[in-house]
Write an enzyme that holds these catalytic residues in place. Structure first.
Site, PDB file in Angstrom:
ATOM      1  N   ASN A  12       9.740   7.070   9.207  1.00 21.12           N
ATOM      2  CA  ASN A  12       8.955   6.721   8.025  1.00 21.12           C
ATOM      3  C   ASN A  12       8.874   7.983   7.177  1.00 21.12           C
ATOM      4  O   ASN A  12       8.065   8.872   7.437  1.00 21.12           O
ATOM      5  CB  ASN A  12       7.567   6.256   8.486  1.00 21.12           C
ATOM      6  CG  ASN A  12       6.699   5.795   7.333  1.00 21.12           C
ATOM      7  OD1 ASN A  12       7.048   5.976   6.165  1.00 21.12           O
ATOM      8  ND2 ASN A  12       5.555   5.208   7.659  1.00 21.12           N
ATOM      9  N   ARG A  81      11.684   2.793   7.541  1.00 25.71           N
ATOM     10  CA  ARG A  81      10.722   2.049   6.730  1.00 25.71           C
ATOM     11  C   ARG A  81      11.011   2.340   5.261  1.00 25.71           C
ATOM     12  O   ARG A  81      11.027   3.491   4.831  1.00 25.71           O
ATOM     13  CB  ARG A  81       9.305   2.505   7.056  1.00 25.71           C
ATOM     14  CG  ARG A  81       8.294   1.810   6.185  1.00 25.71           C
ATOM     15  CD  ARG A  81       6.890   2.298   6.436  1.00 25.71           C
ATOM     16  NE  ARG A  81       5.962   1.562   5.600  1.00 25.71           N
ATOM     17  CZ  ARG A  81       4.925   2.102   4.971  1.00 25.71           C
ATOM     18  NH1 ARG A  81       4.688   3.395   5.093  1.00 25.71           N
ATOM     19  NH2 ARG A  81       4.132   1.362   4.234  1.00 25.71           N
ATOM     20  N   HIS A 170       2.964  -3.680   2.878  1.00 30.18           N
ATOM     21  CA  HIS A 170       2.419  -3.725   4.246  1.00 30.18           C
ATOM     22  C   HIS A 170       2.890  -4.986   4.965  1.00 30.18           C
ATOM     23  O   HIS A 170       2.245  -5.450   5.902  1.00 30.18           O
ATOM     24  CB  HIS A 170       0.872  -3.739   4.289  1.00 30.18           C
ATOM     25  CG  HIS A 170       0.206  -2.477   3.826  1.00 30.18           C
ATOM     26  ND1 HIS A 170      -0.977  -2.496   3.104  1.00 30.18           N
ATOM     27  CD2 HIS A 170       0.536  -1.173   4.003  1.00 30.18           C
ATOM     28  CE1 HIS A 170      -1.338  -1.242   2.847  1.00 30.18           C
ATOM     29  NE2 HIS A 170      -0.447  -0.427   3.378  1.00 30.18           N
ATOM     30  N   ARG A 231      -6.399   5.041  -4.024  1.00 29.59           N
ATOM     31  CA  ARG A 231      -5.904   4.153  -5.085  1.00 29.59           C
ATOM     32  C   ARG A 231      -7.013   3.213  -5.555  1.00 29.59           C
ATOM     33  O   ARG A 231      -7.817   2.741  -4.757  1.00 29.59           O
ATOM     34  CB  ARG A 231      -4.733   3.307  -4.587  1.00 29.59           C
ATOM     35  CG  ARG A 231      -3.424   4.063  -4.518  1.00 29.59           C
ATOM     36  CD  ARG A 231      -2.336   3.217  -3.877  1.00 29.59           C
ATOM     37  NE  ARG A 231      -1.895   3.834  -2.638  1.00 29.59           N
ATOM     38  CZ  ARG A 231      -1.254   3.201  -1.660  1.00 29.59           C
ATOM     39  NH1 ARG A 231      -0.967   1.912  -1.760  1.00 29.59           N
ATOM     40  NH2 ARG A 231      -0.900   3.844  -0.575  1.00 29.59           N
ATOM     41  N   GLU A 374       3.320  -0.832  13.229  1.00 32.73           N
ATOM     42  CA  GLU A 374       4.456  -1.032  12.316  1.00 32.73           C
ATOM     43  C   GLU A 374       5.744  -0.486  12.914  1.00 32.73           C
ATOM     44  O   GLU A 374       6.820  -1.033  12.677  1.00 32.73           O
ATOM     45  CB  GLU A 374       4.150  -0.366  10.964  1.00 32.73           C
ATOM     46  CG  GLU A 374       3.107  -1.153  10.181  1.00 32.73           C
ATOM     47  CD  GLU A 374       2.470  -0.369   9.046  1.00 32.73           C
ATOM     48  OE1 GLU A 374       1.652   0.529   9.337  1.00 32.73           O
ATOM     49  OE2 GLU A 374       2.782  -0.643   7.884  1.00 32.73           O
TER      50      GLU A 374
END
Ligand code: ADP
Length: 393
Positions: A12, A81, A170, A231, A374
């Site tokens: 990732n 990813r 996601h 965010r 993940e």
């Protein structure tokens, strides 16, 4: 097929860090993992590494110092990813030169996320040229969102020309967690209507019917929706034009502000919920407001998804905040008994780290906490690609 010793290296790659994990996709066993940080930091004494190529060397060194050689790891693939797959790339894709060109063309859609992932793929392909490199997209799960949920009500020609739609992110986590929730309940995935709340530094919600997503809170970019660590989530687009026109901020300034200095940090000064709670306890009103705005937005989305779904079987919390913060779970769902939502206070407070139910026995809607993984989901996606296309690797 040898199921004893094969593994997938999952990477990732972000702009200043590379997270890695070596996993057995069959058993789910984590063989090794770690993170290389401070990529591009020119100060070697600060623990920095020069670039992504140097970071990959650090990964191999770390594996070697843990006693792993590439041979005995039995690597069969490298899974990458990739945040944005754009309108076309959604299945896990074996990366060849053509795929890299297509990924580069997508970079403007995800300027913060895709370029470092592309760099990571390029470096890893050079380092491990004999293995298949497979891109797994955060947007993939939401590729077939119903048109009514995927479409922005903007000029259709503009949207079409520039591939402006709601993509969702996601996805790997929402898919994995919804499958785990079904497994935990011992119910067929096809039979369940679910709401999944992925609350980490990034945060997103999804509504899933029979294993297929019908709504999600992130849009063209991972900025829409819930309040996040840094965010903003939803804002009136008018805010952007106002700040550009009147406050003299550039588009880049505004983008950076909405991504990096907004959300919980922008309001309360902290990104980590453990710190935020400490500030609230010490009487910090800004931290309290940050928390209140976060919870208010989350409740709005839960309410909206109850209406989108009509009836809900299970609501699942996951990721750093969702898995660990009992207060967030309690405040997100309090006062919703009329909708069939109840929490068992004792179960909710339990510090257990495995999948668990936190609603009382017999409540109309089951509420779960399910740890996301993940990396394992990416490793399994890679194994499926190999099984479908390249024999058993
Ligand atoms: P990312 O989106 O970076 O993958 P994670 O899912 O790991 O993030 O979530 C990280 C966040 O989880 C932290 O910033 C913090 O707010 C929250 N978190 C982690 N542990 C706890 C905890 N014990 N209690 C409350 N919040 C926690």
């Amino acid at each position: 097929m040898n199921t004893m010793s094969r593994s997938v290296l999952v990477l990732n790659s972000g702009s200043s860090s590379v997270k890695y994990a070596v996993m057995d996709p069959d058993s789910g066993v984590l063989v090794a993992d770690g993170i290389v940080e401070r990529i591009g930091d020119p100060r070697p004494d600060a623990g920095g590494v020069a670039d992504h190529a140097a970071a990959m060397e650090v990964v191999f060194d770390a594996l070697a110092s843990d006693g792993h050689t590439l041979e005995d790891l039995g690597l069969v693939a490298v899974g990458h990813r990739v945040v944005h797959g754009g309108p076309d790339l959604h299945r896990p894709t074996i990366v060849d030169d053509d795929t890299l060109v297509r990924l580069k063309e997508l970079a403007p859609l995800a300027p913060l996320h895709n370029p470092p992932a592309i760099l990571g793929i390029e470096v890893a392909r050079k380092a491990l040229p004999d293995l298949p490199h497979i891109a797994v997209f955060d947007t993939a799960f939401f590729h077939d969102l119903p048109a009514a949920a995927a479409t922005y009500a903007i000029d259709a020609e503009v949207a079409e020309s520039w591939s402006v739609r709601r993509y969702g992110f996601h996805g790997t986590s929402h898919q994995y967690v919804s499958e785990q929730a079904a497994a935990f309940l011992g119910a067929p995935l096809e039979s369940l209507s679910q709401i999944v709340l992925h609350l980490g530094n990034g945060a997103s919600a999804s509504a899933i019917v029979g294993g297929r997503p019908v709504e999600t809170s992130m849009g063209l970019t991972p900025m829409e929706g819930l309040v996040m660590g840094t965010r903003s989530g939803d804002v009136d687009p008018g805010v952007i034009f106002y700040l550009w026109r009147t406050a003299g901020m550039s588009v880049e300034d505004i983008e950076t502000m909405l991504n990096k200095s907004s959300g919980v940090r922008g309001l309360g000064g902290e990104i980590d919920f453990r710190e935020l709670h400490r500030e609230i306890e010490s009487g910090d009103s800004a931290a309290q407001l940050a928390y209140d705005v976060y919870i208010h937005r989350l409740r709005k989305y839960i309410g909206a998804y109850l209406a989108v779904l009509g009836s809900v079987d299970v609501i699942t919390f996951t990721a750093g905040v969702g898995e660990n913060d009992a207060a967030v779970r309690r405040d997100a769902l309090s006062g919703l008994t009329a909708f069939g939502i109840e929490l068992d206070e004792h179960l909710n407070e339990s510090p257990a780290r495995t999948a668990r139910r936190i609603s009382p026995d017999g409540a109309p809607i089951t509420v779960l906490v399910v740890p996301t993984d993940e990396e394992l989901a990416i490793a399994r996606a890679c194994a499926r690609v190999l099984a479908a296309g390249l024999g058993d690797g």
